[in-house]
Design a protein around this motif. Structure first.
Motif, short mmCIF file in Angstrom:
data_model
loop_
_atom_site.label_atom_id
_atom_site.label_comp_id
_atom_site.label_asym_id
_atom_site.label_seq_id
_atom_site.Cartn_x
_atom_site.Cartn_y
_atom_site.Cartn_z
N THR A 223 0.84 -1.18 0.00
CA THR A 223 0.00 0.00 0.00
C THR A 223 0.88 1.23 0.00
OG1 THR A 223 -1.92 1.06 1.02
CG2 THR A 223 -0.26 0.19 2.51
N ASP B 294 -20.99 2.56 7.90
CA ASP B 294 -19.92 3.34 7.28
C ASP B 294 -18.65 2.90 7.99
OD1 ASP B 294 -18.01 5.26 6.65
OD2 ASP B 294 -19.28 6.98 7.11
N PHE C 278 -14.94 2.57 8.81
CA PHE C 278 -13.60 3.14 8.67
C PHE C 278 -12.57 2.08 9.04
CE2 PHE C 278 -9.78 4.55 10.69
CZ PHE C 278 -9.23 5.33 9.69
N TRP C 279 -11.63 1.85 8.16
CA TRP C 279 -10.49 0.99 8.47
C TRP C 279 -9.43 1.16 7.39
CZ3 TRP C 279 -9.69 -4.07 5.90
CH2 TRP C 279 -10.63 -4.34 4.90
N GLN C 280 -8.36 0.39 7.46
CA GLN C 280 -7.21 0.56 6.56
C GLN C 280 -6.56 -0.78 6.25
OE1 GLN C 280 -5.09 2.95 9.60
NE2 GLN C 280 -5.13 4.57 8.06
N ILE D 112 -14.24 11.14 10.10
CA ILE D 112 -12.89 11.15 9.53
C ILE D 112 -12.79 12.36 8.61
CG2 ILE D 112 -11.22 9.85 8.15
CD1 ILE D 112 -11.99 8.45 10.80
N ARG E 187 -6.84 12.31 5.12
CA ARG E 187 -5.44 11.99 5.45
C ARG E 187 -4.71 13.24 5.94
NH1 ARG E 187 -4.06 6.52 5.45
NH2 ARG E 187 -1.96 7.39 5.48
C1 6R9 Z 1 -10.21 -0.33 3.82
C2 6R9 Z 1 -9.42 0.67 3.05
C3 6R9 Z 1 -7.38 3.47 4.05
C4 6R9 Z 1 -7.76 4.94 4.05
C5 6R9 Z 1 -7.98 5.46 5.44
C6 6R9 Z 1 -8.94 6.60 5.17
C7 6R9 Z 1 -9.82 6.07 4.06
C8 6R9 Z 1 -11.37 4.12 4.49
C9 6R9 Z 1 -13.10 5.11 5.31
C10 6R9 Z 1 -12.11 6.08 5.08
C11 6R9 Z 1 -13.49 7.72 5.89
C12 6R9 Z 1 -14.36 5.56 5.87
N1 6R9 Z 1 -11.05 5.43 4.54
N2 6R9 Z 1 -12.61 3.91 4.94
N3 6R9 Z 1 -12.30 7.38 5.36
N4 6R9 Z 1 -14.49 6.87 6.14
N5 6R9 Z 1 -15.37 4.71 6.12
O1 6R9 Z 1 -9.98 1.50 2.38
O2 6R9 Z 1 -8.06 0.58 3.19
O3 6R9 Z 1 -7.01 1.26 0.98
O4 6R9 Z 1 -5.68 1.13 3.12
O5 6R9 Z 1 -7.33 2.97 2.73
O6 6R9 Z 1 -9.01 5.12 3.38
O7 6R9 Z 1 -8.24 7.72 4.73
O8 6R9 Z 1 -6.75 5.87 6.02
P1 6R9 Z 1 -6.95 1.45 2.45
#
Ligand code: 6R9
Length: 663
Positions: A273, A424, A426-428, A528, A531
């Motif tokens: 990533t 909704d 949020f994760w990574q 959120i 970034r």
């Molecule tokens: C699972 C995924 C991570 C980044 C994360 C953030 C953004 C993902 C979000 C969200 C707001 C949500 N992000 N889900 N922001 N609300 N529900 O997407 O992983 O590709 O690693 O991206 O995406 O900025 O830090 P990844």
């Protein structure tokens, strides 16, 4: 670090939607009291909480006795003396529980053809591939790159690696030969699994040819095998001795394969990533902790039930396709749709048509897809969801980027019929699974807010010194305690892991997500704000500005480049590049032609998803007297706004005028 967050009062959104009473009554986590009881349990006895869940939701071949080892923080270990196998948990365990004939995958091909695969059939497929890989000398601890399209075989390939203890690294099919080559080298992979071609939107797109190109670039001597799944039968080149058809690999192989019992900390996969600096990083995940969270979040966030048909529209090339296609749904014995195509083929009602066709109950997609389908149904009312019988839906989810309240409301009304909760999530890539999300049978929803952390996830918002900020004030999102599915390290680069995710400025103990966030003063809900580093999010795809800049300056015409994100109605953000050429600044047709050339160049260097939407040429870039590029100003210019900031520290203020317009 700066926080470009929302206003300091907290987001203005005040609409609140309680989960439907009928949903709560049947939910796996029913009501806020149940949610709070789980949170309290985690607060009271953190390790006991996780140990209980790990015993209940994962089948261990050797039970663990130690839950969490923090001795070498931040290199945390979970359930370290336990042994298990992920593929056993996802396949054999379900078959043992009587689900052998249950449909595991409903494969919806690009052209609408449907293939159903039962748990027993998936098990047999996985075992044959596993045996085939073993026969080619691939073993526990080896790295295997998977560069495949959305297919039953793609999921089976991942599970087959898990079965033999090989660590897979899936590379998204949209990445270029060069990106693929870099990942193969970094991972030191011994094999690549691919398709002849992929089929998307009625088009045949090469995959094997890109693998050939990547391997021909050099440095990939570790690769001894290229396994090719025949999807289209298109023409491909062949290297004898190295290349083998998947159907030949599995020919004559047994449909059973004793799982390789691995330690809980054994690396299940590496997934590359983008970060704010340097080359993409190989996020390394564990076996035990990862599987626990994949299974548990299916039950908690998605409220999965035995009779559900579940559909996640992500690609297996992203983390969402790992946790919420390849592993989570199978770990809980669910029936899922795996979709090969794209949302707009043969028409922009394809999602709704497919939901109706397979009576999908749980649907998980990205805000960018929702926004583009809103637009499409404005243009062509025939593709509006109201024209399809999508009454089977009971739960909706989003992931990948913040969802704007308007898109949330449209999704809630037109797709969910005001009766489906929306999670909704949020994760990574680094977190392995959901972190902050409503629980569909408990948490009252607020459009645009991911609401509250899941039980056991100690999310908080701090300032730049690591001190808690009061609700209503924006700050930096952190997680204060390790959790089982977290990233273990960056493959081959533990120092980068430690410095990047557990920075000393925050005390070295908090996991730094890289996002800004704000909590509502009354509800404590998280929103959120995006970034806080130089990472862009285009259609939910993560990209580092540095990566794109490096690709641009690698072009012989380019002297210097700076890349910033620009808000975009559909894709969330779009890529805007400011470029200085080695020759005079081009204008008119020449500028257009060079911009196209550079766009294609980036497509070759990284992949089509990284192509800048806009390129502006200047004689120079705005810089401070010490030579630092002022990206802050470039962001304002990209948006087309007037610069109101003080520009007195600029070496060359006149340049701003030149960079105002697209050439
Ligand atoms: C699972 C995924 C991570 C980044 C994360 C953030 C953004 C993902 C979000 C969200 C707001 C949500 N992000 N889900 N922001 N609300 N529900 O997407 O992983 O590709 O690693 O991206 O995406 O900025 O830090 P990844």
């Amino acid at each position: 670090m700066t926080n470009q967050g929302a206003d300091q009062q907290g987001p203005a959104e005040s609409r609140i939607f309680a989960p439907p009473a009928g949903f709560t009554a049947q939910a796996n986590v029913s009501g806020m009291e149940a949610y709070k009881a789980l949170c309290d349990e985690a607060e009271r006895d953190y390790e006991g909480f996780w140990a209980r869940l790990a015993r209940e939701h994962v089948e261990w071949q050797t039970p663990f006795t130690r839950t969490l080892n923090e001795d070498n923080a931040p290199f945390y270990k979970w359930f370290e003396d336990g042994k298990l196998n992920v593929s056993y948990n996802c396949l054999d365990r379900n078959i043992k529980n009587g689900l052998g004939d249950k449909t595991a995958i409903i494969f919806e091909a690009d052209d609408g053809e449907v293939t159903r695969v039962s748990y027993q059939q998936l098990h047999d497929k996985v075992c044959k591939i596993a045996n085939g890989l073993k026969a080619r000398g691939i073993k526990k601890g080896d790295r295997v790159v998977i560069y495949m399209s959305m297919s039953v075989e793609g999921v089976a390939a991942m599970q087959a690696c898990a079965r033999i203890g090989a660590t897979h690294s899936v590379v998204f099919g949209g990445f270029s030969a060069k990106s693929l080559q870099e990942r193969i080298i970094d991972a030191g992979a011994v094999a690549v699994l691919t398709c002849d071609e992929q089929l998307r939107g009625g088009k045949q797109l090469p995959l094997k040819a890109i693998v050939d190109e990547a391997l021909a670039m050099g440095g990939c001597d570790t690769i001894k095998n290229v396994v090719v799944y025949k999807r289209t039968g298109g023409n491909i080149a062949w290297t004898e001795g190295r290349d083998i058809w998947l159907h030949d690999l599995v020919e004559g192989q047994a449909a059973t394969c004793e799982p390789e019992w691995v330690d809980a900390e054994h690396p299940l996969f590496i997934l590359y990533t983008s970060g704010s600096t340097g080359t993409p990083k190989g996020v390394q995940h564990s076996t035990g902790g990862y599987l626990l969270w994949a299974a548990l979040t299916m039950k908690w966030s998605f409220d999965i039930k035995p009779q559900d048909v579940y559909w996640c529209t992500a690609d297996i090339g992203w983390v969402t396709g790992h946790t919420y296609i390849a592993y989570g749904p199978t770990a809980v014995g669910a029936t899922q749709v795996v979709f090969e195509g794209i949302p707009t083929f043969p028409h922009a009602g394809r999602f709704w048509e497919t939901i109706a066709k397979h009576k999908v109950n749980i649907f998980y997609t990205a805000p960018t897809a929702i926004r583009s389908l809103i637009k499409a149904s404005d243009v062509d009312p025939k593709v509006h969801p109201k024209n399809f019988d999508i009454s089977s839906l009971r739960l909706l989810g989003t992931v990948g980027e913040p969802i704007n309240p308007e898109a949330w409301m449209w999704y809630y009304k037109n797709v969910g019929g005001e009766k489906c909760p929306i999670v909704d999530t949020f994760w990574q890539t680094e977190t392995g699974g959901h972190m902050i999300t409503p629980l569909p049978g408990a948490t009252p929803m607020v459009p645009g807010s991911c609401t509250l952390p899941l039980p056991g996830i100690m999310a908080a918002i701090v300032d730049e010194a690591g001190h808690d900020v009061p609700n209503g004030s924006g700050g930096i999102l952190v997680v204060k305690r390790p959790w089982p599915s977290m990233i273990r390290t960056i493959w081959g680069n533990p120092d980068r892991f430690k410095a990047g995710y557990f920075p000393e400025e925050l005390g070295g103990k908090y996991y730094l997500a890289g996002d800004g966030a704000i909590r509502n003063s009354e509800t404590g809900y998280f929103t959120i704000t995006g970034r806080i580093d130089d990472v862009l999010n285009v259609s939910g795809h993560r990209m580092g500005t540095m990566e794109i800049e490096s690709a641009l300056v690698a072009n012989p015409l380019v002297a210097e480049a700076a890349v910033v994100g620009k808000p975009d109605e559909t894709t969330g953000e779009s890529i805007c590049a400011f470029v200085v050429l080695k020759r005079a600044r081009p204008t008119g047709d020449e500028a257009k032609q060079i911009a196209t050339e550079l766009r294609n160049w980036v497509g070759k260097e990284i992949g089509p998803i990284a192509k800048p939407k806009e390129i502006r040429f200047g004689d120079n870039l705005p810089k401070t007297r010490s030579g630092k590029i002022m990206r802050r100003l470039l962001r304002v210019l990209a948006k087309g706004e007037t610069i109101t900031q003080d520009v007195s520290t600029l070496e060359n203020p006149a340049i701003l005028e030149q960079l105002k317009e697209t050439s």
